[in-house]
Motif scaffolding. Structure first.
Motif, PDB file in Angstrom:
ATOM      1  N   GLY A  46       1.118  -1.278   0.203  1.00  0.00           N
ATOM      2  CA  GLY A  46       0.035   0.020  -0.010  1.00  0.00           C
ATOM      3  C   GLY A  46       0.921   1.723   0.034  1.00  0.00           C
ATOM      4  O   GLY A  46      -0.115   2.581  -0.005  1.00  0.00           O
ATOM      5  N   ALA A  47       2.325   0.945  -0.381  1.00  0.00           N
ATOM      6  CA  ALA A  47       3.225   2.522   0.185  1.00  0.00           C
ATOM      7  C   ALA A  47       3.330   2.982  -1.324  1.00  0.00           C
ATOM      8  O   ALA A  47       3.304   1.593  -2.383  1.00  0.00           O
ATOM      9  CB  ALA A  47       3.955   2.131   0.632  1.00  0.00           C
ATOM     10  N   MET A  48       4.422   3.783  -1.556  1.00  0.00           N
ATOM     11  CA  MET A  48       4.849   4.200  -2.877  1.00  0.00           C
ATOM     12  C   MET A  48       6.115   4.220  -2.877  1.00  0.00           C
ATOM     13  O   MET A  48       7.015   4.593  -2.074  1.00  0.00           O
ATOM     14  CB  MET A  48       4.350   5.754  -2.981  1.00  0.00           C
ATOM     15  N   PRO A  49       6.144   2.904  -4.304  1.00  0.00           N
ATOM     16  CA  PRO A  49       7.537   2.550  -4.027  1.00  0.00           C
ATOM     17  C   PRO A  49       8.570   3.990  -4.137  1.00  0.00           C
ATOM     18  O   PRO A  49       7.956   4.125  -5.158  1.00  0.00           O
ATOM     19  CB  PRO A  49       7.844   1.762  -5.252  1.00  0.00           C
ATOM     20  N   VAL A  50       9.805   4.003  -4.091  1.00  0.00           N
ATOM     21  CA  VAL A  50      10.790   5.133  -4.472  1.00  0.00           C
ATOM     22  C   VAL A  50      12.578   4.788  -4.449  1.00  0.00           C
ATOM     23  O   VAL A  50      12.425   4.478  -3.680  1.00  0.00           O
ATOM     24  CB  VAL A  50      10.573   6.005  -2.959  1.00  0.00           C
ATOM     25  N   ALA A  51      12.436   4.682  -5.560  1.00  0.00           N
ATOM     26  CA  ALA A  51      13.788   3.695  -5.421  1.00  0.00           C
ATOM     27  C   ALA A  51      14.958   5.184  -5.233  1.00  0.00           C
ATOM     28  O   ALA A  51      15.385   6.359  -5.296  1.00  0.00           O
ATOM     29  CB  ALA A  51      14.164   3.814  -7.724  1.00  0.00           C
ATOM     30  N   GLY A  52      16.473   4.187  -4.654  1.00  0.00           N
ATOM     31  CA  GLY A  52      17.129   4.612  -4.134  1.00  0.00           C
ATOM     32  C   GLY A  52      17.829   3.582  -3.308  1.00  0.00           C
ATOM     33  O   GLY A  52      17.400   2.569  -2.728  1.00  0.00           O
ATOM     34  N   ASN A  53      18.880   3.926  -2.078  1.00  0.00           N
ATOM     35  CA  ASN A  53      19.786   3.262  -1.396  1.00  0.00           C
ATOM     36  C   ASN A  53      19.537   4.078  -0.011  1.00  0.00           C
ATOM     37  O   ASN A  53      20.591   5.349  -0.958  1.00  0.00           O
ATOM     38  CB  ASN A  53      20.825   2.839  -2.738  1.00  0.00           C
ATOM     39  N   VAL A  54      20.271   4.053   0.742  1.00  0.00           N
ATOM     40  CA  VAL A  54      20.647   4.832   1.797  1.00  0.00           C
ATOM     41  C   VAL A  54      21.999   4.749   1.961  1.00  0.00           C
ATOM     42  O   VAL A  54      23.207   5.712   2.598  1.00  0.00           O
ATOM     43  CB  VAL A  54      20.800   3.775   3.321  1.00  0.00           C
ATOM     44  N   LEU A  55      22.863   3.941   1.199  1.00  0.00           N
ATOM     45  CA  LEU A  55      24.529   4.677   0.952  1.00  0.00           C
ATOM     46  C   LEU A  55      24.726   5.813  -0.323  1.00  0.00           C
ATOM     47  O   LEU A  55      25.607   6.138  -0.431  1.00  0.00           O
ATOM     48  CB  LEU A  55      25.204   3.114   0.437  1.00  0.00           C
ATOM     49  N   ASP A  56      23.442   5.905  -0.967  1.00  0.00           N
ATOM     50  CA  ASP A  56      23.558   6.438  -2.194  1.00  0.00           C
ATOM     51  C   ASP A  56      22.950   8.550  -1.761  1.00  0.00           C
ATOM     52  O   ASP A  56      21.430   8.201  -1.636  1.00  0.00           O
ATOM     53  CB  ASP A  56      23.017   6.612  -3.095  1.00  0.00           C
ATOM     54  N   PRO A  57      23.633   9.300  -0.804  1.00  0.00           N
ATOM     55  CA  PRO A  57      23.665  10.123  -0.512  1.00  0.00           C
ATOM     56  C   PRO A  57      22.122  10.916  -0.888  1.00  0.00           C
ATOM     57  O   PRO A  57      21.667  11.556  -0.664  1.00  0.00           O
ATOM     58  CB  PRO A  57      24.497  11.067   0.115  1.00  0.00           C
ATOM     59  N   ASP A  58      22.207  11.361  -2.644  1.00  0.00           N
ATOM     60  CA  ASP A  58      21.299  12.167  -3.381  1.00  0.00           C
ATOM     61  C   ASP A  58      20.219  11.643  -3.763  1.00  0.00           C
ATOM     62  O   ASP A  58      19.050  11.857  -3.412  1.00  0.00           O
ATOM     63  CB  ASP A  58      21.793  11.626  -4.305  1.00  0.00           C
ATOM     64  N   SER A  59      19.883   9.866  -3.711  1.00  0.00           N
ATOM     65  CA  SER A  59      18.725   9.125  -3.358  1.00  0.00           C
ATOM     66  C   SER A  59      18.224   9.324  -2.779  1.00  0.00           C
ATOM     67  O   SER A  59      16.660   9.715  -2.519  1.00  0.00           O
ATOM     68  CB  SER A  59      18.843   7.924  -4.343  1.00  0.00           C
ATOM     69  N   LEU A  60      18.628   9.128  -1.078  1.00  0.00           N
ATOM     70  CA  LEU A  60      18.023   9.259  -0.136  1.00  0.00           C
ATOM     71  C   LEU A  60      17.249  10.481   0.460  1.00  0.00           C
ATOM     72  O   LEU A  60      16.011  10.970   0.534  1.00  0.00           O
ATOM     73  CB  LEU A  60      19.434   9.070   0.828  1.00  0.00           C
ATOM     74  N   HIS A  61      18.335  11.827  -0.570  1.00  0.00           N
ATOM     75  CA  HIS A  61      17.569  12.855   0.004  1.00  0.00           C
ATOM     76  C   HIS A  61      16.486  13.214  -1.121  1.00  0.00           C
ATOM     77  O   HIS A  61      15.667  13.623  -0.519  1.00  0.00           O
ATOM     78  CB  HIS A  61      18.714  14.120  -0.322  1.00  0.00           C
ATOM     79  N   ARG A  62      16.323  12.619  -2.520  1.00  0.00           N
ATOM     80  CA  ARG A  62      15.838  12.684  -3.189  1.00  0.00           C
ATOM     81  C   ARG A  62      14.068  12.434  -2.686  1.00  0.00           C
ATOM     82  O   ARG A  62      13.430  12.579  -2.486  1.00  0.00           O
ATOM     83  CB  ARG A  62      15.317  12.119  -4.641  1.00  0.00           C
ATOM     84  N   ALA A  63      14.350  11.020  -2.238  1.00  0.00           N
ATOM     85  CA  ALA A  63      13.288  10.077  -1.701  1.00  0.00           C
ATOM     86  C   ALA A  63      12.523  10.715  -0.276  1.00  0.00           C
ATOM     87  O   ALA A  63      11.352  11.010  -0.380  1.00  0.00           O
ATOM     88  CB  ALA A  63      13.967   8.815  -1.081  1.00  0.00           C
ATOM     89  N   ALA A  64      13.377  11.441   0.396  1.00  0.00           N
ATOM     90  CA  ALA A  64      13.031  11.667   2.044  1.00  0.00           C
ATOM     91  C   ALA A  64      12.320  13.702   2.094  1.00  0.00           C
ATOM     92  O   ALA A  64      11.844  13.718   2.258  1.00  0.00           O
ATOM     93  CB  ALA A  64      13.796  12.012   2.696  1.00  0.00           C
ATOM     94  N   HIS A  65      12.412  13.960   0.466  1.00  0.00           N
ATOM     95  CA  HIS A  65      11.957  15.208   0.248  1.00  0.00           C
ATOM     96  C   HIS A  65      10.281  15.603   0.531  1.00  0.00           C
ATOM     97  O   HIS A  65       9.802  14.326  -0.410  1.00  0.00           O
ATOM     98  CB  HIS A  65      12.450  15.521  -1.124  1.00  0.00           C
ATOM     99  N   GLY A  66      10.182  16.090   1.561  1.00  0.00           N
ATOM    100  CA  GLY A  66       9.036  16.863   1.824  1.00  0.00           C
ATOM    101  C   GLY A  66       8.278  15.633   2.858  1.00  0.00           C
ATOM    102  O   GLY A  66       7.389  16.135   3.209  1.00  0.00           O
TER     103      GLY A  66
END
Length: 72
Positions: A46-66
């Motif tokens: 029931g969630a929205m998947p967001v591509a990323g990796n906790v070891l990739d700060p840029d992808s984590l920042h994008r996923a956590a935005h908002g």
């Protein structure tokens, strides 16, 4: 109104249960995923998947935005 919650490890044993609980409580949830298979698990929970990796700060920042919270 509260913002979404990002869950890392959302397709794993504990993360999936947390996602299901948060969605069941009416929360908007994003699940951080690294693969298409993980994305399907997160969508089914029931969630929205967001591509990323906790070891990739840029992808984590994008996923956590908002997001109001991040659960790791």
């Amino acid at each position: 109104m509260t913002g979404p919650i990002l869950v890392t490890g959302a397709s794993g044993m504990l993360g999936r249960r947390l996602v299901e609980r948060l969605v069941g409580d009416g929360r908007e949830v994003r699940g951080l995923v690294r693969s298409e298979a993980a994305a399907l698990i997160v969508e089914r929970a029931g969630a929205m998947p967001v591509a990323g990796n906790v070891l990739d700060p840029d992808s984590l920042h994008r996923a956590a935005h908002g997001c109001e919270h991040v659960v790791h």
